[in-house]
Design a protein around this motif. Structure first.
Motif, PDB file in Angstrom:
ATOM      1  N   MET A 192     -33.086 -15.162  78.509  1.00  0.00           N
ATOM      2  CA  MET A 192     -32.429 -16.331  77.925  1.00  0.00           C
ATOM      3  C   MET A 192     -32.931 -16.513  76.497  1.00  0.00           C
ATOM      4  N   SER A 193     -32.035 -16.780  75.560  1.00  0.00           N
ATOM      5  CA  SER A 193     -32.403 -16.925  74.160  1.00  0.00           C
ATOM      6  C   SER A 193     -33.140 -18.242  73.940  1.00  0.00           C
ATOM      7  N   GLU A 194     -33.991 -18.245  72.918  1.00  0.00           N
ATOM      8  CA  GLU A 194     -34.746 -19.447  72.600  1.00  0.00           C
ATOM      9  C   GLU A 194     -33.849 -20.441  71.867  1.00  0.00           C
ATOM     10  N   PRO A 195     -34.101 -21.762  72.027  1.00  0.00           N
ATOM     11  CA  PRO A 195     -33.296 -22.763  71.316  1.00  0.00           C
ATOM     12  C   PRO A 195     -33.509 -22.669  69.816  1.00  0.00           C
ATOM     13  N   VAL A 196     -32.522 -23.100  69.063  1.00  0.00           N
ATOM     14  CA  VAL A 196     -32.592 -23.101  67.611  1.00  0.00           C
ATOM     15  C   VAL A 196     -32.765 -24.545  67.147  1.00  0.00           C
ATOM     16  N   PHE A 197     -33.790 -24.799  66.326  1.00  0.00           N
ATOM     17  CA  PHE A 197     -34.079 -26.146  65.854  1.00  0.00           C
ATOM     18  C   PHE A 197     -33.696 -26.255  64.381  1.00  0.00           C
ATOM     19  N   LEU A 198     -33.184 -27.438  64.008  1.00  0.00           N
ATOM     20  CA  LEU A 198     -32.760 -27.660  62.624  1.00  0.00           C
ATOM     21  C   LEU A 198     -33.951 -27.621  61.669  1.00  0.00           C
ATOM     22  N   SER A 199     -35.090 -28.092  62.126  1.00  0.00           N
ATOM     23  CA  SER A 199     -36.306 -28.098  61.320  1.00  0.00           C
ATOM     24  C   SER A 199     -37.461 -27.650  62.196  1.00  0.00           C
ATOM     25  N   MET A 200     -38.199 -26.653  61.746  1.00  0.00           N
ATOM     26  CA  MET A 200     -39.258 -26.070  62.552  1.00  0.00           C
ATOM     27  C   MET A 200     -40.622 -26.329  61.915  1.00  0.00           C
ATOM     28  N   PRO A 201     -41.558 -26.891  62.660  1.00  0.00           N
ATOM     29  CA  PRO A 201     -42.898 -27.052  62.101  1.00  0.00           C
ATOM     30  C   PRO A 201     -43.583 -25.699  61.934  1.00  0.00           C
ATOM     31  N   GLU A 202     -44.326 -25.555  60.853  1.00  0.00           N
ATOM     32  CA  GLU A 202     -45.115 -24.345  60.663  1.00  0.00           C
ATOM     33  C   GLU A 202     -46.366 -24.375  61.528  1.00  0.00           C
ATOM     34  N   HIS A 203     -46.929 -25.573  61.682  1.00  0.00           N
ATOM     35  CA  HIS A 203     -48.198 -25.727  62.391  1.00  0.00           C
ATOM     36  C   HIS A 203     -48.070 -26.872  63.399  1.00  0.00           C
ATOM     37  N   VAL A 204     -48.314 -26.553  64.655  1.00  0.00           N
ATOM     38  CA  VAL A 204     -48.339 -27.551  65.728  1.00  0.00           C
ATOM     39  C   VAL A 204     -49.751 -27.626  66.280  1.00  0.00           C
ATOM     40  N   ALA A 205     -50.278 -28.841  66.417  1.00  0.00           N
ATOM     41  CA  ALA A 205     -51.590 -29.045  67.016  1.00  0.00           C
ATOM     42  C   ALA A 205     -51.428 -29.887  68.273  1.00  0.00           C
ATOM     43  N   ILE A 206     -52.217 -29.589  69.294  1.00  0.00           N
ATOM     44  CA  ILE A 206     -52.064 -30.276  70.576  1.00  0.00           C
ATOM     45  C   ILE A 206     -53.410 -30.785  71.078  1.00  0.00           C
ATOM     46  N   ALA A 234     -40.656 -31.580  72.382  1.00  0.00           N
ATOM     47  CA  ALA A 234     -41.414 -32.129  71.254  1.00  0.00           C
ATOM     48  C   ALA A 234     -40.903 -31.571  69.931  1.00  0.00           C
ATOM     49  N   LEU A 235     -40.550 -30.288  69.920  1.00  0.00           N
ATOM     50  CA  LEU A 235     -39.987 -29.694  68.707  1.00  0.00           C
ATOM     51  C   LEU A 235     -38.655 -30.337  68.340  1.00  0.00           C
ATOM     52  N   GLU A 236     -37.871 -30.686  69.352  1.00  0.00           N
ATOM     53  CA  GLU A 236     -36.596 -31.362  69.087  1.00  0.00           C
ATOM     54  C   GLU A 236     -36.831 -32.733  68.455  1.00  0.00           C
ATOM     55  N   LYS A 237     -37.844 -33.450  68.942  1.00  0.00           N
ATOM     56  CA  LYS A 237     -38.160 -34.754  68.351  1.00  0.00           C
ATOM     57  C   LYS A 237     -38.621 -34.581  66.906  1.00  0.00           C
TER      58      LYS A 237
END
Length: 247
Positions: free
Chosen positions: A1-15, A224-227
């Protein structure tokens, strides 16, 4: 299954991976089981971040305050860290993942420190996702160590106090060379930083999710990426839309 495409993608995510103990308590299990289940969530999230094209993923694995926990729990966490590196290092290396460790290394046991150094050295030339593991990390301690380093240069005459800039401070932090996090996620419903990346989070977006960390994975990560993609990031200025209205 293909990955979703986001309009804006963070370069760095911290959790901030929170809620292992409460996840276990909710199920009548020992806290150690929550930590073990949490490692599975780490694996799934790292894979999801790589598949989404995230460049940097920072995980708050063990804070400098966590040493206050019961000795048995700390020992179990150390064992899980060693098992994770020994089991997963080869796979991460094969996936072109670079590992970087942030936090105070001076007080670590030699067996733990050597494993962390091995992980960094083995993967140092990899060019896909950079997995930053915050271990024995506290942001106030990090900033204080950076200030000591700058003060020593001032005392030695290598630097004048008025020459200190935010960029110079950045260069003395554990995260030197790593972009500030665009997005910080915290699980378990808590809504605070807990001494995590205080300097670096100046313009981060935050997403707080109610689920405990062991229940986190690809689906919640993508949510979270969608938000994040829906946020209007202005960095103290105006959005393009507001700027256009004002002209």
């Amino acid at each position: 299954m293909s990955e979703p495409v986001f309009l804006s993608m963070p370069e760095h995510v911290a959790i901030i991976m929170d809620g292992n103990g409460r996840w276990a308590k909710q199920r009548g299990l020992p806290r150690a089981m929550g930590h073990r289940k949490g490692v599975e969530a780490v694996r799934e999230t790292v894979r999801a971040a790589g598949d989404a094209g995230i460049k940097y993923l920072t995980l708050f694995a063990f804070s400098s305050e966590n040493w206050r926990r019961p000795e048995a729990e700390v020992s179990d966490l150390m064992g899980l860290l060693k098992a994770f590196i020994r089991r997963d290092l080869a796979e991460l290396h094969a996936q072109n993942v670079r590992i970087r460790i942030i936090g105070d290394r001076h007080s670590l046991r030699s067996d733990i420190l050597n494993l962390l150094l091995e992980a960094e050295e083995t993967t140092r030339d990899n060019t896909a996702l950079t997995l930053v593991i915050a271990f024995n990390y506290g942001s106030r301690d990090e900033i204080a160590r950076a200030m000591v380093s700058l003060a020593e240069d001032v005392e030695a005459g290598r630097l004048r106090a008025r020459e200190i800039t935010p960029e110079l401070v950045n260069a003395r932090l554990d995260t030197a060379g790593i972009p500030d996090p665009d997005l910080i996620i915290r699980t378990s419903g808590e809504e605070r930083l807990s001494n995590f990346l205080l300097w670096q989070a100046a313009y981060s977006e935050f997403v707080f999710v109610p689920e405990y960390w062991p229940d986190f994975g690809r689906e919640l990560f993508y949510a979270a990426l969608e938000k994040f993609a829906a946020r209007d990031r202005r960095f103290g200025g105006l959005s393009p839309q507001a700027a256009a209205v004002g002209t």
